[in-house]
Design an enzyme around this catalytic site. Structure first.
Site, PDB file in Angstrom:
ATOM      1  N   HIS A  94     -17.974  -0.604  -0.419  1.00  0.00           N
ATOM      2  CA  HIS A  94     -16.783   0.311  -0.549  1.00  0.00           C
ATOM      3  C   HIS A  94     -16.103  -0.085  -1.774  1.00  0.00           C
ATOM      4  O   HIS A  94     -16.097  -1.442  -2.079  1.00  0.00           O
ATOM      5  CB  HIS A  94     -16.045   0.353   0.701  1.00  0.00           C
ATOM      6  N   ASP A  96     -12.725   0.744  -2.057  1.00  0.00           N
ATOM      7  CA  ASP A  96     -11.304   0.408  -2.020  1.00  0.00           C
ATOM      8  C   ASP A  96     -10.946  -1.126  -1.701  1.00  0.00           C
ATOM      9  O   ASP A  96     -11.809  -1.836  -1.476  1.00  0.00           O
ATOM     10  CB  ASP A  96     -10.552   1.188  -0.935  1.00  0.00           C
ATOM     11  N   ASP A 157     -13.955  -8.265  -2.331  1.00  0.00           N
ATOM     12  CA  ASP A 157     -14.237  -7.344  -1.181  1.00  0.00           C
ATOM     13  C   ASP A 157     -13.761  -5.927  -1.602  1.00  0.00           C
ATOM     14  O   ASP A 157     -12.713  -5.661  -1.565  1.00  0.00           O
ATOM     15  CB  ASP A 157     -13.254  -7.716  -0.128  1.00  0.00           C
ATOM     16  N   GLU A 191     -12.412   1.966   3.084  1.00  0.00           N
ATOM     17  CA  GLU A 191     -13.113   1.397   4.420  1.00  0.00           C
ATOM     18  C   GLU A 191     -11.944   0.299   4.930  1.00  0.00           C
ATOM     19  O   GLU A 191     -11.828  -0.072   6.196  1.00  0.00           O
ATOM     20  CB  GLU A 191     -14.155   0.306   3.846  1.00  0.00           C
ATOM     21  N   GLU A 192     -11.082  -0.247   4.130  1.00  0.00           N
ATOM     22  CA  GLU A 192     -10.105  -1.102   4.521  1.00  0.00           C
ATOM     23  C   GLU A 192      -8.764  -0.524   5.300  1.00  0.00           C
ATOM     24  O   GLU A 192      -8.287  -1.311   6.072  1.00  0.00           O
ATOM     25  CB  GLU A 192      -9.393  -1.619   3.236  1.00  0.00           C
ATOM     26  N   HIS A 396      -8.670 -10.638   1.147  1.00  0.00           N
ATOM     27  CA  HIS A 396      -7.634  -9.997   1.163  1.00  0.00           C
ATOM     28  C   HIS A 396      -6.335 -10.953   0.709  1.00  0.00           C
ATOM     29  O   HIS A 396      -5.363 -10.489   1.042  1.00  0.00           O
ATOM     30  CB  HIS A 396      -7.268  -9.556   2.899  1.00  0.00           C
TER      31      HIS A 396
END
Ligand SMILES: [Zn+2]
Length: 431
Positions: A94, A96, A157, A191-192, A396
Site C-alpha cells: 500500500h 498510504d 509501512d 490501507e491505513e 506509525h
C-alpha cells in the site's frame, strides 16, 4: 541461471527507490469520505505506474481510486514442464501512510554499517531509537538502517513493501533467464484507514493467489488476523432544567460512564497481548440527552469475539437496570474476519511462502497479527493473501526504522515464492 540474490547494485537501487518514495507525502485521512481519502496518495501511485512502465510492464495503469495494477508476463518457454500451468501470483503493497503521525516533509536518514547502540534522531533531541525498546536493533548490526529525522514518520509501512516489489520487478527484467509464471502487481491506497480493498477488483486483478509485503520482522509470515467487529452503544437520557431536575433528569453521560466503568479490566487493549481478545471503548461523545460510545471488538476466533459482544450486552443490561428511564441500544457491525479461516481452505499459498523463506536459509516464523490487513479482506473476497515481512519497525511512530538488508531479503523471498510456484506447477502440484 543467476541465483536469486540482490547484488550490490540492486541493493543500491532498492535503497534509492525507497528514499524516493518516502519523500512523497501519501498520508491517508480517516475522516475523509472520498476515494482515495487524500488525492496526494496518487502522487506516488503516478510515479509507480510510470516506473513500472519503464521496467517493461506495458499495461501499468493508475485508476481513479489511485490503485496501480501492472503485469509482468510469464516467460516460461513452450517446452517447460510448468508452461501454462503456473497460477498468476499477485504481489501487493500500500502507498498510504498512517494518518496519526506527520507524513509530510520526510527527511530520511541513512546509517551505513550500523555499529550498535541507541540511534539519536537529528531533527528532535527527544527522539532516540533505543535498543531497550527495539529488540531487533542488535540483529541489525552491520546493516544499513534508515530512519526519519524524528519529526515525521518514515513510511516504511508500507513503502518498504512498495520498493521491494518494484525491485523484484526490476530484478526479473534484468534476469530474463529467471523462469516465472505471470505476476500481477498492485499498489493500493487507504490501507491505513481500513479501506484499502474498497475498490479492489479481484477479478480484474486476475491473480490466483497473492502476497502482501506489509509485515515487520525478517522471516515472518502472517496468515492470521483478528476477527473484528465494531459496536455502537447509544444512550438516550432525559434533560430537565438542572435546578428543577430532582427525580426527573436522566443524564446519558453518567449512564455511559457506568458502562465504561464496568468493562472488565482484563478485556482492554492496554491489558492484553498475544492471542487475547479485547473490547476497546475508543470514542465517547455526547451530552445529557444523548451519548454514543464506539467500541472495537477483537479476537482470533469468532466464538471469542461473540463472547466479548455478549459481555458488552450483559454490562449494558446491568446498567439499564440501574437507570430504568434511559434508553440504551447496542448495535454490532462486522468489520473483518481472521484470514486463517480462508487460508485453511487452500493452504498451498502458505506452504509456498514457508518454502521460499527456507530457501533464504531462514526458518519461517508464523505470526498472528493483532490487527487486520488488506490481505485478510482480499482472502474473504476470494484472493488468498498471506502477509510477508517488509522490514519496517516501530510502525506509525516518528521512531520508525528499517534495515536495508531485511528489505533486500523480502525482495528475494518474493522472487523465491515465484520460483517455488513454478516448481510445484511443473510437478503437478500448482493448482
Ligand atoms: Zn501497512
Amino acid at each position: 541461471m543467476a541465483a536469486i540474490a540482490l547484488d550490490a547494485a540492486d541493493r543500491k537501487e532498492l535503497l534509492a527507490r525507497f528514499l524516493r518514495y518516502v519523500q512523497v507525502d501519501t498520508q491517508s485521512d480517516e475522516d475523509s469520505k472520498s476515494s482515495p481519502s487524500t488525492e496526494k496518495q496518487k502522487n506516488l501511485s503516478r510515479i509507480l505506474a510510470k516506473e513500472l512502465k519503464d521496467l517493461g510492464c506495458t499495461d501499468a495503469t493508475m485508476d481513479e481510486w489511485g490503485y496501480v495494477f501492472a503485469t509482468v508476463p510469464g516467460n516460461l518457454p513452450a517446452g517447460h514442464a510448468a508452461a501454462g500451468k503456473v497460477p498468476t501470483i499477485g504481489l501487493i503493497a500500500h502507498v498510504d501512510t498512517y494518518h496519526g503521525t506527520v507524513g509530510a516533509g520526510v527527511k530520511p536518514h541513512v546509517i551505513e554499517n550500523y555499529r550498535g547502540g541507541d540511534v539519536a534522531l537529528a531533527g528532535d533531541p527527544r527522539q532516540v531509537i533505543r535498543v531497550a525498546d527495539n529488540p531487533n536493533l542488535p540483529r541489525c548490526v552491520g546493516h544499513t538502517l534508515i530512519s526519519s529525522d524524528g519529526t515525521t514518520l518514515l513510511g516504511a509501512d508500507d513503502k518498504a513493501g512498495v520498493a521491494e516489489i518494484m525491485s523484484a520487478v526490476a530484478w526479473m527484467r534484468k534476469h530474463p533467464e529467471f523462469p516465472h509464471g505471470p505476476v500481477r502487481v498492485a499498489f493500493t491506497t487507504d490501507e491505513e484507514v481500513g479501506r484499502g480493498t474498497e475498490h479492489f477488483d479481484v477479478a480484474a486483478f486476475g491473480a490466483k493467489y497473492a502476497y502482501t509485503l506489509d509485515g515487520s520482522d525478517l522471516a515472518e509470515i502472517e496468515d492470521e488476523t483478528f476477527c473484528a467487529d465494531s459496536a455502537l452503544v447509544v444512550v438516550e437520557g432525559h434533560d430537565v432544567h438542572p435546578g428543577y431536575a430532582k427525580g426527573k433528569l436522566i443524564n446519558a453521560a453518567r449512564v455511559g460512564a457506568a458502562i465504561v466503568e464496568r468493562l472488565p479490566k482484563d478485556f482492554l487493549p492496554e491489558t492484553t497481548e498475544g492471542r487475547e481478545p479485547y473490547l476497546h471503548p475508543y470514542d465517547v461523545r455526547g451530552s445529557v440527552t444523548r451519548l454514543e460510545i464506539k467500541f472495537l471488538v477483537r479476537a482470533f476466533t469468532e466464538e471469542e469475539l461473540h463472547a466479548r459482544e455478549d459481555d458488552l450486552r450483559r454490562i449494558v443490561g446491568e446498567v439499564q437496570d440501574l437507570f430504568p428511564g434511559a434508553r440504551i441500544s447496542v448495535e454490532v457491525r462486522e468489520s473483518y474476519r481472521n484470514m486463517a479461516y480462508k487460508i485453511a481452505e487452500d493452504s498451498k499459498v502458505l506452504e509456498v511462502a514457508f518454502e521460499a523463506v527456507r530457501r533464504l536459509g531462514l526458518e519461517p516464523v508464523r505470526r498472528a497479527i493483532r490487527g487486520g490487513t488488506d490481505g485478510a479482506r482480499l482472502s474473504f473476497m476470494g484472493l488468498l493473501t498471506p502477509n510477508i515481512w517488509a522490514g519496517g519497525q516501530s510502525f506509525h511512530s516518528v521512531q520508525e526504522w528499517v534495515s536495508l538488508e531485511w528489505m533486500a531479503k523480502a525482495c528475494e523471498v518474493a522472487l523465491h515464492v515465484l520460483q517455488v510456484w513454478v516448481e510445484r506447477s511443473a510437478a503437478g502440484r500448482g493448482k
